[in-house]
Design an enzyme around this catalytic site. Structure first.
Site, PDB file in Angstrom:
ATOM      1  N   HIS A 160       0.831  -1.210   0.000  1.00 19.24           N
ATOM      2  CA  HIS A 160       0.000   0.000   0.000  1.00 19.24           C
ATOM      3  C   HIS A 160       0.862   1.256   0.000  1.00 19.24           C
ATOM      4  CE1 HIS A 160      -2.295   3.221   2.006  1.00 19.24           C
ATOM      5  NE2 HIS A 160      -3.262   2.788   1.217  1.00 19.24           N
ATOM      6  N   GLU A 169      -3.773  43.541 -16.297  1.00 24.53           N
ATOM      7  CA  GLU A 169      -4.028  42.823 -15.057  1.00 24.53           C
ATOM      8  C   GLU A 169      -5.166  43.449 -14.269  1.00 24.53           C
ATOM      9  OE1 GLU A 169      -0.245  42.638 -12.968  1.00 24.53           O
ATOM     10  OE2 GLU A 169       0.342  44.606 -13.690  1.00 24.53           O
ATOM     11  N   GLY A 174      -1.172  39.750 -16.569  1.00 19.54           N
ATOM     12  CA  GLY A 174      -0.747  39.450 -15.194  1.00 19.54           C
ATOM     13  C   GLY A 174      -1.938  38.836 -14.486  1.00 19.54           C
ATOM     14  N   THR A 175      -2.041  37.523 -14.588  1.00 16.28           N
ATOM     15  CA  THR A 175      -3.267  36.877 -14.104  1.00 16.28           C
ATOM     16  C   THR A 175      -3.333  36.801 -12.587  1.00 16.28           C
ATOM     17  OG1 THR A 175      -2.157  34.801 -14.588  1.00 16.28           O
ATOM     18  CG2 THR A 175      -3.807  35.557 -16.181  1.00 16.28           C
ATOM     19  N   CYS A 198       1.813  35.954 -17.933  1.00 17.06           N
ATOM     20  CA  CYS A 198       2.983  35.792 -17.074  1.00 17.06           C
ATOM     21  C   CYS A 198       2.641  35.669 -15.594  1.00 17.06           C
ATOM     22  CB  CYS A 198       3.972  36.933 -17.294  1.00 17.06           C
ATOM     23  SG  CYS A 198       3.244  38.531 -16.911  1.00 17.06           S
TER      24      CYS A 198
HETATM   25  C1  PEP Z   1       0.579  39.263 -12.127  1.00 14.22           C
HETATM   26  O1  PEP Z   1      -0.059  40.104 -11.520  1.00 14.22           O
HETATM   27  O2  PEP Z   1       0.082  38.237 -12.613  1.00 14.22           O
HETATM   28  C2  PEP Z   1       2.032  39.436 -12.344  1.00 14.22           C
HETATM   29  C3  PEP Z   1       2.727  38.584 -13.086  1.00 14.22           C
HETATM   30  O3  PEP Z   1       2.615  40.448 -11.678  1.00 14.22           O
HETATM   31  P1  PEP Z   1       3.025  40.390 -10.135  1.00 14.22           P
HETATM   32  O4  PEP Z   1       2.829  39.001  -9.682  1.00 14.22           O
HETATM   33  O5  PEP Z   1       4.443  40.816 -10.086  1.00 14.22           O
HETATM   34  O6  PEP Z   1       2.079  41.363  -9.566  1.00 14.22           O
HETATM   35 MG    MG Z   2       0.832  42.086 -11.211  1.00 13.39          MG
END
Ligand code: PEP
Ligand code: MG
Length: 911
Positions: free
Chosen positions: A477, A782, A803-804, A868
């Site tokens: 297991h 963002e 900038g998610t 990013c």
């Molecule tokens: C984001 O906001 O997604 C980003 C990449 O910027 P930071 O994390 O530096 O605010």
């Molecule tokens: Mg950001």
């Protein structure tokens, strides 16, 4: 509408003709086990006959509040009668009884999480029939006592220990050491004792169906036994450990489990009988060899539970009386691999020399093994390169980037066990899952040390850095679960004499005693155990991983099947940039320049922010220009020929300043120590300035492009540094490709005005250096408002990068700094959210990205688009960014780059 079929037969009829109704494609109806039993029967492998009750029946049963849907009991009775006819035997028959197993089997494998009952159909009469048929009273009584034990535990929740205690007492009285040394009479007595335990521990009020002559009695009617066992398996779908396992593995709760009722075959009928678990290739490292364990004269659960030490499957052919079945098993391995075109995991039993297949499925494997097997199968012509790429789970690659023991470390080896799941772990010893959870919650890395693990240990295994067991083989297991989770595991460390009650381990052959809290290090790739902490190092990209990633790149970068899927990296220093290049990043998607102001440079920026003296501020700015220019020279040189997106300073300025609370403490201390008045006054003045800069909501405050508008010197210094570095490198013959990005834009005019001054600086530096500079300027999207006006902004931008992190924060109104600790876990538990939106992109946030890409592309067809935020390294999000939102690249941290390359290839293959 025709009624849904609830029961499917598999295996032969009374004339030996195959009457199987299911197939491996029916996973969601018959569960993995049922579908594959049907498939094996279809391709002519020896499968004991039986029938499968569908997963949908389980769902109906659960939804009806654990009551039988109409007609099901009759259908089960008919299927049971049909099975009896096919076998020419009856359940409970006093002369020649049929016995069956009742096993769970969900659409996704959940090893050991749900219930099984073996030897069903035995009672005081049919045990006599079994004795008569086998001439083996010991075997018959042993089967009967196992049945009562399992049925009581699994179906009625009687404490398993009560039975174990009775066995231990019986062994003492009989003067024997092993269960297998108990005689038929001992076992017969145990059956009576077990029935007594049953009567004493099952509640008459809760189980009126079990009351006979006023007392709870072990059920003798096989139909009742069967109904209760099926009910228990259905019920086990919602037991605590199964729910936890599903949560861990993202398996939906509404699938239900199937139940397989199958004729029993016996691995415990003497020295020509055996039972085992095996893989067609080595699931730990992928080597093409038969891998697994078996036990002579035993039943299946003995192997998995690790109660007796097993023998390696490669020895099966050499055991007297098992040679033929062993050779047959090897033929079956080959048939299965060719049929499934993948590594298979199987359970088998040999009954008096005859091989029976009890289960198969595509086997779980470590990331190392997954790579090796996929590549070798391409070489063997079994699968294509694309299939090989498709078969590797990007999430699993993390395992390969797992730490290992530092090769230069001196290892004082304390013990050795089996290398069950790769990766190294260092932590405090804990002896129970509860302690593992508690200690880990306090922030201490722990290694869970157990005699063996059982399904209830899942939470402890999740909390632990690594797992060590003193018993059990590589298919125990602990080994199976740890490999699935990517947790390092060493099992079968026989020299560990564990006393869990007293929380200590004696190491045989030494006078060492380890206690709870002592540090040990384990290496699941070699099976080595070391006392104390061994330094760990992270792994490199080599060999098989490189091969698969090269194939993945061919897929994701091809112009066929839609636009290529590019992968960039988030890096802000030359070392990370170089690491990312080694990991296969194509460019830098985000260089967070504020990270360049940390360390000793913090003083310079503090002077710039806090000083009242213009000359002093200018000196600080000049110094920052000098060091930033050096930074950009180094990074752009490392990235020569490749794009590098440089984001202008983003966080609120007070992030660079001292913590006001710490400053308060310092002032109090200076006063108490009687420090000089001017020193105290200076500290107080500093505190006032910092306080004046404090904002109630800094995340929504003076940051991003707003800084460029209010304090333009700082970003303009950065633009000057970027352009100066670029001009210098061009003169030196390099090919720098910076792209300047403006963060946190909400309003088109913010971007337009900032861009104007950026262009001015570029023009000035170009003129001063005599180097023509063509530096794209883009926007970081963002904020929801920016997405809504993306078409307007696009007319002034060469690219958008999403900038998610901030986009998720501002779309939900959830603070990215607090939400994950404060309430997201509760939202997940309550199913208000399905996934953590800061980990996997939320569909609404994704819709903003998709819409902004569409608007941007329409307004400015030459633009390019990237992501990013942290989501750029999450496989589930990557697929959506490419296939739903239509971005050109994702950008993630260096260690996620290999994962993103593979996930991008999967996205392309999925189109
Ligand atoms: C984001 O906001 O997604 C980003 C990449 O910027 P930071 O994390 O530096 O605010
Ligand atoms: Mg950001």
């Amino acid at each position: 509408m025709s009624k849904q079929q609830r029961i499917y037969r598999f295996g032969a009829d009374e004339q030996g003709r195959d009457v199987t109704e299911g197939a491996s494609s029916m996973n969601f109806v018959l569960g993995g086990k049922g579908a594959n039993l049907a498939e094996m029967a279809r391709i002519g492998l020896p499968v004991p006959p039986g029938f499968t009750i569908t997963c949908q029946t389980c769902v109906e049963y659960s939804e009806a509040g654990n009551t039988w849907p109409e007609g099901v009991i009759d259908e089960i009775a008919a299927a049971e009668a049909d099975l009896e006819r096919r076998m020419g035997k009856r359940l409970g028959d006093p002369t020649d009884p049929l016995l069956v197993s009742v096993r769970s089997g969900a659409p996704f494998s959940m090893p050991g999480m749900m219930d099984t009952v073996l030897n069903l159909g035995l009672n005081d009469d049919s045990v006599q029939g079994l004795i008569a048929q086998t001439g083996n009273a010991r075997f018959a009584w042993d089967s009967y006592r196992r049945f009562i034990q399992m049925f009581s535990d699994v179906v009625l929740g009687v404490d398993a220990e009560l039975f174990e205690n009775a066995i231990t007492a019986k062994k003492l009285v009989a003067g024997v050491r092993n269960d297998s040394d108990l005689a038929a009479e001992d076992l017969e007595e145990l059956v009576a004792e077990f029935k007594q335990i049953f009567s004493e521990h099952v509640s008459a009020a809760e189980h009126p169906e079990l009351v006979v002559d006023g007392a709870v009695t072990f059920p003798t009617d096989p139909a009742l036994q069967l109904r209760l066992a099926i009910q228990a398996v259905f019920g086990s779908w919602m037991n605590e450990r199964a729910i936890l396992y599903r949560k861990q593995n993202n398996i939906p709760d509404d699938l239900g489990t199937a139940v397989n009722v199958q004729v029993m075959v016996f691995g415990n009928k003497g020295e020509t009988s055996a039972t085992g678990v095996a893989f067609t290739r080595n699931p730990a490292d992928g080597t093409k060899e038969f891998y697994g364990d078996f036990l002579v004269n035993a039943q299946g659960e003995d192997v998995v539970a690790g109660i007796r030490n097993t023998e390696p499957i490669s020895d099966l052919k050499t055991v007297e009386g098992l040679q033929e079945a062993g050779a047959e098993l090897e033929r079956v391995f080959t048939i299965l691999e060719n049929h499934y075109r993948d590594m298979c995991d199987i359970e088998f039993t040999i009954e008096q020399g005859r091989l029976w297949m009890l289960q198969t499925r595509v086997g779980k494997r470590t990331a190392t093994a997954a790579l090796k097997i996929a590549i070798e199968m391409v070489g063997e012509g079994l699968i294509t390169r694309e299939e090989a790429v498709r078969r590797i789970d990007p999430g699993q690659l993390d395992q390969l980037l797992h730490p290992q023991f530092d090769a230069n470390a001196e290892l004082d080896i304390l013990a050795r066990g089996l290398n069950a799941s790769p990766g190294a772990a260092v932590g405090e010893i804990v002896f129970s899952s509860d302690d593992a959870v508690a200690r880990a919650a306090e922030g201490h890395p722990v290694v869970l040390v157990r005699w063996e693990t059982n399904p209830d240990d899942l939470k402890g295994m999740v909390a632990a850095e690594g797992v060590l067991t003193s018993h059990g083989g590589k298919t125990s297991h602990a080994a199976v679960i740890a490999r699935g989770m990517g947790t390092p595991c060493v099992c079968g460390v026989e020299s560990f004499r564990i006393d869990a009650a007293n929380k200590e381990v004696r190491v045989a052959g030494t006078d060492i005693v380890l206690h709870e809290g002592d540090i040990i290090s384990i290496d699941g790739a070699t099976g080595i155990v070391v006392q104390g902490a061994v330094p760990l190092v992270s792994a490199e990209l080599t060999g098989d991983l490189e091969t698969i990633l090269t194939w993945a790149d061919e897929v994701r970068l091809s112009e066929e099947n839609g636009a290529p899927c590019h992968v960039r990296v988030n890096a802000d220093n030359p070392a990370d940039a170089q690491l990312a290049l080694d990991f296969g990043a194509e460019a830098i998607g985000l260089c967070r320049t504020e990270h360049m102001f940390l360390g000793e440079r913090k003083n310079i920026i503090q002077t710039y922010i806090l000083s009242d003296d213009d000359a002093e501020r200018q000196t600080a700015l000049d110094e920052l220009l000098r060091v930033q220019t050096e930074d950009f020279v180094q990074m752009l040189r490392t990235m020569t020929g490749r794009a590098m997106v440089i984001r202008l300073i983003d966080p609120p300025l007070h992030e660079f300043l001292d913590d006001p609370r710490a400053l308060d403490v310092k002032i109090a201390r200076l006063e108490a120590e009687g420090a000089a008045a001017d020193e105290i006054a200076a500290a107080k003045a500093r505190l006032r300035r910092i306080d004046a800069m404090t904002e109630a909501n800094p995340m929504l405050g003076l940051r991003g492009v707003r800084l460029s508008v209010v304090y333009p010197d700082l970003p303009l210094m950065q633009v000057r540094a970027i352009t100066t570095a670029t001009a210098q490198l061009i003169k030196e013959g390099f090919d720098p490709k910076p792209e300047i990005m403006v963060p946190l834009v909400a309003i088109t005019a913010e971007h337009v005005q900032t861009r104007e001054v950026i262009e001015q600086v570029i023009a000035e530096v170009s003129e001063a250096t005599g180097v023509a500079l063509d530096i794209p300027v883009g926007t970081m999207l963002e904020l929801p408002r920016a997405c809504l006006v993306a078409d307007e902004i696009a007319r002034h931008a060469e690219f958008f990068c999403f900038g998610t992190n901030d986009l998720t924060q501002t779309t939900f109104g959830f603070s990215r700094d607090d939400a994950e600790a404060k309430f997201i876990p509760i939202y997940l538990h309550r199913k208000i959210l399905k996934t953590n939106p800061f980990e996997t992109i939320d569909d609404a946030v994704l819709e903003l990205v998709r819409m902004a890409v569409e608007k941007g592309r329409a307004a400015n067809p030459d633009m390019h688009f990237g992501v990013c935020g942290e989501h750029g390294g999450d496989p589930a999000s990557i697929e959506k960014f490419f296939n739903v939102a239509g971005v050109d690249y994702v950008s993630c941290s260096p260690y996620r780059v290999p994962v993103a390359r593979l996930a991008a290839a999967h996205a392309k293959l999925k189109r």
